[in-house]
Write an enzyme that holds these catalytic residues in place. Structure first.
Site, short mmCIF file in Angstrom:
data_model
loop_
_atom_site.label_atom_id
_atom_site.label_comp_id
_atom_site.label_asym_id
_atom_site.label_seq_id
_atom_site.Cartn_x
_atom_site.Cartn_y
_atom_site.Cartn_z
N CYS A 7 0.87 -1.19 0.00
CA CYS A 7 0.00 0.00 0.00
C CYS A 7 0.90 1.23 0.00
CB CYS A 7 -0.99 -0.01 1.16
SG CYS A 7 -0.28 0.23 2.80
N ARG A 13 -3.55 -0.42 5.41
CA ARG A 13 -4.09 -1.54 4.63
C ARG A 13 -3.18 -2.75 4.55
NH1 ARG A 13 -5.24 2.11 -0.48
NH2 ARG A 13 -3.30 2.99 0.32
N ASP A 105 -7.60 4.27 0.58
CA ASP A 105 -6.76 4.53 1.75
C ASP A 105 -7.58 5.21 2.84
OD1 ASP A 105 -4.76 5.12 3.58
OD2 ASP A 105 -3.39 5.94 2.08
#
Length: 132
Positions: A7, A13, A105
């Site tokens: 990520c 994440r 995100d």
């Protein structure tokens, strides 16, 4: 089988996905990294993993993609297309190993959205665990 989650900052994440997959598939080598590491792993992610009884699988500090031998992974999950582009810039031969999950995100969203994103990641990890 070696799996890498990627990520932006390795703060929400990818470390969450890493911890969840380690919990359900301890037979796999699982890791995570960020394109640019700038912040610590989020408290929201830590709290979510505590509720999922997976906090012991969470790494202590974020790691950068540059610190990984990307070509050694068998399966690479990226959260967004731009993460795939970053992986390919370092490892063009990894094209066939990459899957894009298209997960937003939570860093840029209100806190209440983080929980929804974490649930989305959990669902994807569960599906992945069954496939591998």
């Amino acid at each position: 089988m070696k799996v890498l989650f990627v990520c932006a900052g390795n703060a929400h994440r990818s470390p969450l996905a890493e911890a969840l997959l380690k919990k359900v598939r301890p037979d796999l080598e699982v890791d995570s990294a960020g394109i640019r590491v700038a912040i610590p792993i989020s408290e929201e992610a830590r709290k979510y993993l505590e509720r999922e009884h997976a906090e012991q699988y969470l790494k202590n500090i974020p790691e950068s993609l540059g610190s990984k031998q990307i070509n050694e992974y068998d399966f690479i999950v990226v959260m967004e297309q731009r993460h795939k582009d970053a992986v390919l810039s370092k490892c063009p031969e990894c094209e066939g190993k990459i899957v894009v999950w298209n997960i937003e995100d939570p860093y840029f969203l209100p806190r209440e959205y983080a929980e929804k994103i974490y649930e989305q990641i959990k669902e994807k990890v569960t599906e992945l665990a069954e496939l591998l």
